[in-house]
Design an enzyme around this catalytic site. Structure first.
Site, PDB file in Angstrom:
ATOM      1  N   LYS A  49       0.838  -1.202   0.000  1.00 54.87           N
ATOM      2  CA  LYS A  49       0.000   0.000   0.000  1.00 54.87           C
ATOM      3  C   LYS A  49       0.875   1.254   0.000  1.00 54.87           C
ATOM      4  CE  LYS A  49      -3.890  -2.303   2.262  1.00 54.87           C
ATOM      5  NZ  LYS A  49      -4.689  -2.556   3.469  1.00 54.87           N
ATOM      6  N   GLN A  93      -4.620  -1.248   9.608  1.00 57.24           N
ATOM      7  CA  GLN A  93      -4.591  -2.573   8.979  1.00 57.24           C
ATOM      8  C   GLN A  93      -5.213  -3.610   9.919  1.00 57.24           C
ATOM      9  OE1 GLN A  93      -3.715  -3.181   5.841  1.00 57.24           O
ATOM     10  NE2 GLN A  93      -4.004  -5.380   5.985  1.00 57.24           N
ATOM     11  N   ASP A 116     -11.021   3.332   4.447  1.00 55.63           N
ATOM     12  CA  ASP A 116     -11.572   1.986   4.250  1.00 55.63           C
ATOM     13  C   ASP A 116     -13.100   1.996   4.238  1.00 55.63           C
ATOM     14  OD1 ASP A 116      -9.689  -0.096   3.927  1.00 55.63           O
ATOM     15  OD2 ASP A 116      -9.016   0.172   5.987  1.00 55.63           O
TER      16      ASP A 116
HETATM   17  N1  GUN Z   1      -7.026  -6.481   6.030  1.00 52.04           N
HETATM   18  C1  GUN Z   1      -7.376  -7.202   4.940  1.00 52.04           C
HETATM   19  N2  GUN Z   1      -7.992  -6.407   4.036  1.00 52.04           N
HETATM   20  C2  GUN Z   1      -8.035  -5.170   4.574  1.00 52.04           C
HETATM   21  C3  GUN Z   1      -8.560  -3.909   4.123  1.00 52.04           C
HETATM   22  O1  GUN Z   1      -9.122  -3.755   3.029  1.00 52.04           O
HETATM   23  N3  GUN Z   1      -8.398  -2.877   4.974  1.00 52.04           N
HETATM   24  C4  GUN Z   1      -7.825  -3.001   6.202  1.00 52.04           C
HETATM   25  N4  GUN Z   1      -7.731  -1.927   6.968  1.00 52.04           N
HETATM   26  N5  GUN Z   1      -7.327  -4.142   6.646  1.00 52.04           N
HETATM   27  C5  GUN Z   1      -7.434  -5.220   5.831  1.00 52.04           C
END
Ligand code: GUN
Length: 276
Positions: A49, A93, A116
């Site tokens: 990311k 995350q 998110d």
């Molecule tokens: N863990 C797995 N997928 C995601 C996501 O799309 N966002 C976040 N914050 N954590 C994740």
């Protein structure tokens, strides 16, 4: 043979247009990413990311904590990021260690910076059929992929397997908004194959090999959200690709399907929030 829903190709197309947009932005967005602990998959996702953001011209701010960090320390950091004007997007995350109340942490993020789309405000807007600041990344990526291949949603029977807040529940709402007939299945569902056989489109977000060719009708569309390592250490999805790809009309591969679309959506959301 099924047509492959190519998430990498669409991701690259989205990145091209995002880069052009970002080049014209006098104030670049800043994405703050909080990572707790040493979950190897999370470490890879977060690195990806950050790397992608920087490649596109988005500033990234990385905050890492050991797995024994207190809830209070995390909440204080989020408060600080909420009031930092330079920070336009915040991502925590998931998963978080068991001693931390995940909902309490997510609830602390300012909805306008919730990249998110997982805060109660943004999920509430989505569930009431209104516009959230942004839509959750994986569901958004799935819809972008279906739209790219002109797959009709209105009136279709869509079966979603998995009921997480991250994927299953929000994707079902987004598909309802597009006038699909949505059925939710999960670990307590009886006769799963009977239900999946009714699907024109199936979205599987379980994280285990649960979907085989005999469970589906031919010419259906298969979206595989699962990603994990199988017993031989090979990256795998929820769907038995080998057999299903012979009878389905469309299938998203793992890797290279939904995964790249999640990251494309995250970058889209980061730019969208900066403009709000
Ligand atoms: N863990 C797995 N997928 C995601 C996501 O799309 N966002 C976040 N914050 N954590 C994740």
């Amino acid at each position: 043979m099924a047509t492959i829903l190519d998430g990498k190709k669409l991701r690259d197309k989205i990145f091209e247009s995002l880069k052009a947009k970002l080049d014209k932005m006098p104030q670049k967005p800043t994405l703050a990413v909080i990572l707790v602990g040493e979950n190897p998959a999370s470490q890879i996702y977060v690195r990806n990311k950050k790397k992608t953001a920087e490649k596109l011209g988005i500033n990234s701010l990385s905050i890492e904590y050991p797995s024994d960090v207190s809830e209070e320390e995390l909440l204080n950091k989020i408060k600080e990021l909420n009031s930092n004007e330079k920070v336009t997007a915040i991502l925590v995350q998931l998963p978080l260690p068991a001693h931390i109340n995940k909902n309490k942490i997510i609830d602390a993020i300012l909805p306008q910076k919730d990249v998110d789309g997982l805060t109660p405000y943004n999920l509430g807007k989505l569930f009431s059929g209104e516009e959230p600041y942004v839509y959750p990344c994986t569901p958004k990526g799935i819809l972008l992929l279906l739209d790219e291949y002109n797959i009709e949603l209105e009136g279709k029977n869509i079966v979603v397997v998995g009921r997480s807040n991250l994927v299953g529940k929000p994707v079902a709402q987004m598909l309802l908004k597009r006038n699909a007939t949505v059925t939710m299945c999960h670990s307590h569902t009886k006769n799963l194959p009977e239900i999946t056989k009714t699907a024109d489109i199936i979205v599987s977000a379980v994280g285990k090999k649960v979907i085989g060719e005999k469970m589906l009708k031919s010419n259906c569309v298969v979206i595989d959200v699962g990603i994990f390592r199988d017993e031989n250490g090979k990256i795998s999805g929820d769907v038995d690709f080998e057999s299903v790809s012979k009878t389905a009309a469309y299938i998203s591969p793992v890797p290279g399907g939904v995964g790249p679309m999640t990251i494309a959506s995250l970058m889209l959301n980061t730019v969208e929030l900066a403009g709000k």
